[in-house]
Enzyme design. Structure first.
Site, PDB file in Angstrom:
ATOM      1  N   TYR A 102       0.840  -1.203   0.000  1.00 28.72           N
ATOM      2  CA  TYR A 102       0.000   0.000   0.000  1.00 28.72           C
ATOM      3  C   TYR A 102       0.875   1.253   0.000  1.00 28.72           C
ATOM      4  O   TYR A 102       0.633   2.202  -0.762  1.00 28.72           O
ATOM      5  CB  TYR A 102      -0.905  -0.008   1.228  1.00 28.72           C
ATOM      6  N   LYS A 130       1.055   4.288  -2.862  1.00 28.59           N
ATOM      7  CA  LYS A 130       0.806   5.693  -2.566  1.00 28.59           C
ATOM      8  C   LYS A 130       2.049   6.552  -2.827  1.00 28.59           C
ATOM      9  O   LYS A 130       1.932   7.716  -3.209  1.00 28.59           O
ATOM     10  CB  LYS A 130       0.354   5.848  -1.110  1.00 28.59           C
TER      11      LYS A 130
END
Length: 244
Positions: free
Chosen positions: A150, A154
């Site tokens: 994740y 990002k």
């Protein structure tokens, strides 16, 4: 176009059923935005959000089908949105996933975002104005082992958004990057909320303040900025010993 007081009049939310997306739309409607388009995979699921925004005072709330993973349709989706709704003052990119197959997480949070932001930016340049708000995360500031997939997605999105902002300088279109910390939503309901966690409404109000101030980067809460500066500069040997 924005009104005489500089308020956004129309917005398109990619991830139209996300709690942050809906909270931001509601906040901007309270600030005189009048037309909202909620783009999501299943427009029927946006029914409660549509009613919510109408009750908040939106003059027009519409839905569009948008599947982030159907990249081959993104350009057509953008053309359709502008053809149906005319000028769009603000686009909020609020879709994403927290966990799952690593390739799917990268595909959704980064690749799909790039695929739709490119035609959106070109279209906004053609209309000569607009703001793109990209929901990044502090997780991208320094990728942690606990959620490295994740975080990596990002980090890629954040870097792309900053570069896009630089490439659009002088066109009348700008990009604002939003970096929330832990946000208490249905997606994180099973997780223990750490200190400095925020609600979707707090993120929404920070976005509204950032828009009114012409900010390029917004941290939520603001205390995340100095905290992440320290984390980012920790020696790797020390960083690895942190309990996350």
């Amino acid at each position: 176009m924005r009104d005489a007081l500089g308020s956004v009049q129309s917005l398109l939310v990619l991830g139209g059923t996300s709690e942050i997306g809906v909270a931001t739309a509601r906040t901007l409607v309270n600030g005189r935005a009048r037309r909202v388009v909620l783009a999501c995979r299943d427009p029927r699921a946006a029914g409660p959000a549509v009613e919510d925004l109408r009750r908040a005072g939106a003059g027009q709330v519409d839905t569009l089908r948008f599947d982030a993973l159907e990249r081959e349709n993104h350009e057509r989706f953008v053309d359709d949105a502008f053809a149906r709704f005319g000028e769009i003052d603000l686009v909020l990119l609020a879709f994403g996933v927290l966990t799952g197959d690593p390739v799917d997480v990268i595909e959704t949070n980064f690749v799909a975002a790039v695929a739709v932001l490119e035609p959106l930016a070109r279209r906004m340049v053609r209309q000569g104005h607009g703001t793109i708000v990209v929901l990044s995360s502090v997780a991208g500031e320094r990728v942690r082992r606990a959620n490295y997939v994740y975080g990596a997605s990002k980090a890629g999105l954040d870097g792309f958004a900053q570069g896009l902002a630089d490439s659009l300088a002088g066109t009348g279109v700008r990009v604002m990057v939003v970096r929330p910390g832990f946000v208490r939503t249905k997606m994180t309901a099973s997780m223990k909320a750490p200190p400095l966690s925020a609600t979707p409404e707090q993120v929404a109000h920070a976005i509204a303040r950032g828009l009114s101030h012409g900010s390029e980067t917004v941290w939520v809460p603001a205390a995340m900025r100095p905290l992440m500066w320290v984390v980012r500069h920790l020696p790797r040997a020390v960083f690895r010993r942190l309990p996350f």
